[in-house]
Design a protein around this motif. Structure first.
Motif, PDB file in Angstrom:
ATOM      1  N   ARG A  73      -1.790 -15.705  -7.254  1.00 28.74           N
ATOM      2  CA  ARG A  73      -1.783 -13.968  -8.397  1.00 28.74           C
ATOM      3  C   ARG A  73      -0.511 -14.128  -8.284  1.00 28.74           C
ATOM      4  NH1 ARG A  73      -4.025 -11.495  -2.872  1.00 28.74           N
ATOM      5  NH2 ARG A  73      -1.518 -10.824  -1.395  1.00 28.74           N
ATOM      6  N   ILE A  93       2.996 -11.471  -9.996  1.00 31.41           N
ATOM      7  CA  ILE A  93       3.891 -10.826  -9.683  1.00 31.41           C
ATOM      8  C   ILE A  93       4.565  -9.748 -11.050  1.00 31.41           C
ATOM      9  CG2 ILE A  93       5.741  -9.585  -8.162  1.00 31.41           C
ATOM     10  CD1 ILE A  93       6.018 -12.170  -6.797  1.00 31.41           C
ATOM     11  N   TRP A 128       3.480  -6.660  -4.950  1.00 31.11           N
ATOM     12  CA  TRP A 128       2.743  -6.565  -6.251  1.00 31.11           C
ATOM     13  C   TRP A 128       3.488  -6.461  -7.256  1.00 31.11           C
ATOM     14  CZ3 TRP A 128      -1.758  -8.290  -4.541  1.00 31.11           C
ATOM     15  CH2 TRP A 128      -2.661  -7.574  -3.300  1.00 31.11           C
ATOM     16  N   TYR A 129       4.211  -5.975  -7.920  1.00 29.49           N
ATOM     17  CA  TYR A 129       5.293  -5.548  -8.656  1.00 29.49           C
ATOM     18  C   TYR A 129       6.587  -5.751  -8.373  1.00 29.49           C
ATOM     19  CZ  TYR A 129       4.541  -0.621  -7.850  1.00 29.49           C
ATOM     20  OH  TYR A 129       5.006   0.688  -8.030  1.00 29.49           O
ATOM     21  N   LEU A 132       0.740  -6.502 -16.017  1.00 27.24           N
ATOM     22  CA  LEU A 132      -0.973  -6.679 -15.637  1.00 27.24           C
ATOM     23  C   LEU A 132      -2.298  -7.968 -16.185  1.00 27.24           C
ATOM     24  CD1 LEU A 132      -0.938  -3.542 -13.901  1.00 27.24           C
ATOM     25  CD2 LEU A 132       0.032  -5.284 -12.921  1.00 27.24           C
ATOM     26  N   GLY A 187      -3.502  -7.275  -9.189  1.00 30.12           N
ATOM     27  CA  GLY A 187      -2.561  -6.194  -9.221  1.00 30.12           C
ATOM     28  C   GLY A 187      -2.603  -4.683  -9.925  1.00 30.12           C
TER      29      GLY A 187
END
Length: 979
Positions: free
Chosen positions: A292, A294, A488-489, A498, A542
């Motif tokens: 995944r 970021i 996630w961010y 995203l 996300g």
């Protein structure tokens, strides 16, 4: 062009160089490359533009989860839009081009959308295009249609073939990574029937991209050895280039095998793709996990990609995205990428780790507790802005940035029957849980076992438990526990992406929450998050995490959307298979087809049948000339028509007459042996279903005929009556439509022609074989046949049937013997003309809306017996005084045209639906009458003979004056057919 970013090693075949073109420019790669890896090796990072804002994009991944590097492969009729460059195998002569850009990918005029992004936020289309309403068709819709979509179709017929097939196995293994290979070895060695399917062209999964040891040898060598053993087992089928697209009912899985996509064009006789229906006793999902990303400011520039993808490009394809690379990670996996790139000679600008306790390195700088806050570079990454742990800023020069935010197990197929994944707090990810498709279990990274040893062990164990066999010993491998934390961010960013294909940002998710779209399903549809061709494989988590944070909930409380088939996009060609053109549906040929083809017949599709429409001869330049000739010749002498397509149903048993008396609305109980009767079937609601004849060949044997179109439905209806309404009746049914070849022999000389082939012991004179007679006979010296004296043309006519295998010979015999009478074959057009001239109702009149009363057959509905539809046929609405009645119409001026579907209006008054008097059901030119004629449904039509009306057709912009006549234009007394 020099492959500036090609490094040493890899699994490509450097002895096989390949030439290809991208956006008109020539490049070189090697066998084993993908299009993306070859472009990266040649220094090309920019491969496409995003959907909404047309921002520059390069590959984010190295697999089927790719959202950005979407291109069109090939050109001409074989052009294939919306193909992921990350999975497209390189072949010599490959032509590819970027899409969703104009005039070029480097300069895209629609990139102006990016400057107007404040006005194009999520949901703008729901608000912007509502007013003024008059703008929709002329302004908004044309603009939207022009901008919609990604690639463009060639608009040429696809020259390649596609196919479908069926396979069966004890165990279907989805994914050929470490867990899939161990599962296949376990089941294969036990003698079970195994299918191992993997979407990649090389099996091995992540083992092909890692520098690690398995069983004391390199991961690649162990993989090669395992595949060699599996290939040697006769009970194991290896299906590379095969994507399992869906889990369906009863243990059935859909899988698309790309047989020839890696070739310039398919080998002769081979399909391009095959859609397999796999019947699996048990299924083991070993689909791995997807890294995944970021989200941070401008995290979508070409050169920014997943760290695992960067590792794949370097280790497997010997291609680095740049000579100087940075890594941004929140887990140990990013450090593995940095180490592998460094070992290949790639300069590591820095590893930026969000964790304070990150592992350090002696080979490159590690920035602990740091975050990427922004990037720069118009068409590709050049600079990365980093916020250090002490709050200070630093800028790094690099051409690529690898991003690792942890891994998400690939749970898609577990959800295809509405199962929901469960939240694993230790992994900060959803894992398979709840209700899986029956017979499915999950192993390896797809189940949350993210270490190589764990994947090997769970694969062997999963196969053993699924099949009830003993697990094999697993080789030693890296058993380092997976360490990943949720990051996630980066906070404070303005535009962090995203969903990179659909241009969904963190801001869009926040806007959706603000405007009340807080359910994950609403979030998806309002923002289009996860609705692109990758189904949100890299973006959904996300978006869910941000929605959960805004709502003050945990991610499991927010939930996740349902994943649906197909797992990856499927070409329409694969879904259609061979069902295209003349093979769109099965084509049934009449027994005389090849004879008719020899005679130059023009054919028409009638349901699934291919029937002769007319038989042109030399000198005829228009179809009407052929049809008129056939009609005139038949009425003057004799003609032959293949009517095999009419449904034929054998009804046998002691209660056969009672059964037919129930099915038909007119009496059948007392039909004499050797006689036929015309019958009308009604639906239960009293509407006419079909007409036909029933010939009684014996006390307990009838042969029922139906119209061609209703052969199947009538048989189904009769079976329903037999099984459900009359279960105790002694009656059996069987469809014999294909068993008998049947020909109509019509015209004044039809009896004379038949006498030349009917064996002499059978008298077919008018006295011995009168109108509506039937009999079992023999022809041509003993060949069994059936003869029916029925007429669809209004002439003296017979229908003769022989077993189908003699149909072609009988047609040739009839034509040879009929030469002295000037016999002609006639097709469906002439057949239609003669039935309209005679006033016979057919499919156009039996259209599902007409009753016996409408058709002029009200007196056929017996009031003395109970039959299906009789009671409801007496409804007031079906018997109104001004009910539609079947009549004939002909133009006052012989040159005027009768249009089928045209509506009839009074001579005076407006032309609108309120004043509609009826409509024309069938129309044809009649050589007998000398003008066009038609059958029509007119209000109180039987009482309006001789009345003049206007026939109007808004579709053809025509209006003619017609006269209402009897539907029987030719021989209304019926003398000819009784001669």
């Amino acid at each position: 062009m020099t492959q500036v970013n090609r490094v040493q090693g890899g699994q490509i075949d450097r002895n096989t160089p390949l030439k290809f073109k991208f956006d008109g420019k020539s490049y070189r790669g090697h066998a084993g490359d993908t299009l993306a890896s070859a472009l990266l090796a040649n220094g090309v990072r920019l491969m496409g533009r995003s959907f909404k804002y047309h921002r520059p994009r390069g590959p984010l991944s190295a697999g089927s989860e790719e959202p950005n590097a979407i291109v069109t492969l090939r050109d001409g009729a074989r052009a294939e839009p919306n193909t992921r460059a990350t999975t497209a195998e390189l072949f010599d002569g490959l032509i590819a081009r970027s899409q969703n850009c104009w005039p070029s990918v480097k300069f895209d005029a629609l990139a102006v959308n990016d400057a107007a992004s404040d006005f194009l936020a999520a949901g703008f289309y729901y608000k912007t295009f509502m007013w003024p309403a008059s703008f929709w068709e002329k302004v908004y819709e044309p603009i939207i249609r022009k901008a919609a979509g990604l690639g463009a179709l060639s608009m040429q017929e696809d020259p390649d073939e596609y196919d479908k097939g069926f396979r069966h196995c004890d165990l279907l293994i989805v994914g050929a990574g470490p867990s899939g290979l161990m599962a296949a070895l376990t089941a294969g060695r036990a003698g079970k029937e195994v299918i191992l399917a993997d979407e990649d062209f090389a099996m091995g999964g992540r083992l092909l991209s890692e520098q690690m040891e398995v069983g004391g040898k390199s991961a690649f060598d162990w993989t090669t050895q395992a595949i060699a053993e599996l290939s040697s087992l006769p009970n194991v089928r290896l299906m590379s280039r095969t994507t399992v697209i869906g889990a369906f009912d009863h243990g059935i899985y859909g899988a698309v095998e790309r047989v020839s996509d890696h070739l310039r064009e398919p080998i002769a006789g081979k399909p391009r793709q095959i859609l397999w229906r796999i019947y699996a006793g048990k299924t083991l999902l070993c689909a791995g996990a997807i890294e995944r990303p970021i989200a941070f400011e401008n995290n979508d520039r070409p050169g920014i990609m997943l760290a695992s993808a960067m590792r794949s490009y370097v280790n497997r394809w010997a291609a680095t995205p740049a000579q100087r690379v940075a890594i941004f990670t929140s887990c140990d996996d990013g450090h593995r990428t940095a180490a592998d790139l460094h070992a290949k000679g790639v300069e590591i600008a820095a590893v930026i780790d969000t964790r304070a306790d990150t592992p350090m390195s002696m080979d490159y700088e590690v920035l602990a507790g740091a975050q990427v806050t922004n990037t720069k570079g118009r068409l590709g990454l050049t600079l990365v802005d980093v916020q250090l742990s002490d709050g200070s800023q630093r800028t790094l020069e690099c051409g690529a940035l690898g991003v690792s935010g942890g891994w998400n197990p690939n749970v898609h197929l577990t959800c295809h029957q509405r199962g929901r994944p469960t939240w694993d707090g230790g992994l900060s990810a959803f894992v398979p849980g709840g209700t899986l498709p029956p017979g499915m279990s999950v192993a390896g990274a797809a189940s949350g076992d993210l270490s190589t040893h764990g994947a090997l062990l769970s694969g062997a164990k999963g196969a053993a438990e699924a099949l009830g066999i003993k697990a094999v010993d697993t080789p030693t491998a890296d058993d380092t526990p997976a360490k990943q934390s949720a990051f996630w961010y980066v906070e404070g960013c303005k535009r962090a992406w995203l969903d990179q294909q659909n241009d969904v940002t963190i801001k869009d998710v926040k806007l959706a929450y603000q405007e009340g779209f807080r359910s994950v399903e609403h979030l998806k549809r309002y923002t289009t998050l996860g609705m692109a061709t990758d189904q949100g494989k890299t973006s959904n988590m996300g978006g869910l995490a941000i929605m959960a944070e805004i709502a003050g909930k945990g991610i499991p409380d927010v939930g996740t959307t349902i994943f649906r088939p197909p797992y990856t996009p499927v070409s329409i060609g694969a879904l259609a298979g061979r069902m295209r053109g003349m093979e769109f549906h099965p084509t049934r040929l009449t027994p005389s087809h090849f004879w008719a083809k020899e005679r130059g017949a023009v054919f028409v599709e009638v349901g699934n049948w291919l029937r002769a429409q007319w038989f042109p001869i030399e000198g005829e330049t228009h179809w009407r000339q052929s049809v008129d000739r056939e009609v005139k010749a038949t009425r003057a002498s004799v003609g032959v028509c293949d009517c095999t397509t009419l449904g034929k149903i054998d009804v046998q048993g002691a209660d056969a007459a009672t059964f037919l008396n129930k099915v038909y609305c007119n009496p059948f109980a007392k039909v004499a042996i050797g006689k036929s009767r015309y019958g009308l079937m009604l639906r239960e609601d009293g509407i006419a279903m079909d007409d036909g004849t029933a010939a009684r060949l014996a006390e307990d044997h009838f042969v029922v005929t139906t119209t061609t179109a209703k052969a199947g439905p009538v048989y189904q209806h009769m079976e329903f009556v037999r099984q459900c309404l009359m279960p105790d009746a002694d009656v059996q049914l069987i469809s014999t439509t294909e068993a008998w070849a049947q020909y109509a022999v019509a015209g004044p000389n039809s009896r004379s022609l038949l006498r030349k082939i009917v064996d002499p012991e059978f008298d077919i004179s008018n006295e011995a074989f009168e109108f509506m007679a039937c009999a079992n006979i023999t022809v041509c010296g003993g060949l069994r046949a059936r003869l029916f004296r029925i007429s669809f043309s209004g002439e003296l006519a017979f229908e003769i049937a022989v077993p189908s295998r003699y149909g072609d010979s009988l047609m040739r015999k009839l034509m040879n013997e009929g030469e002295e009478f000037g016999v002609v074959p006639y097709g469906t057009e002439a057949l239609g003309v003669m039935r309209i001239e005679k006033g016979h109702a057919a499919g156009n009149e039996l259209n599902g809306t007409t009753s016996a009363n409408n058709l002029g057959m009200g007196r056929m509905v017996s009031k003395k017996k109970d039959s299906i539809g009789t009671v409801l046929s007496e409804r007031a609405g079906l018997n109104e005084e001004d009910a539609l009645k079947l009549v004939g119409v002909k133009p006052l001026a012989s040159k005027d045209k009768i249009t089928a579907g045209g509506h009839l209006m009074a001579m005076d008054g407006p032309i609108d639906a309120a004043h509609d008097q009826g409509y024309v059901t069938s129309a044809a030119y009649s050589p007998e009458v000398g003008s066009m004629i038609g059958l029509a449904m007119i209000k109180s039509g039987d009482a309006r003979m001789g009345e003049q009306m206007r026939l109007v057709s808004p579709v053809t912009d025509s209006e003619v004056v017609v006269e209402v006549t009897s539907a029987h234009f030719v021989d209304p007394e019926g003398g000819r057919q009784r001669a």
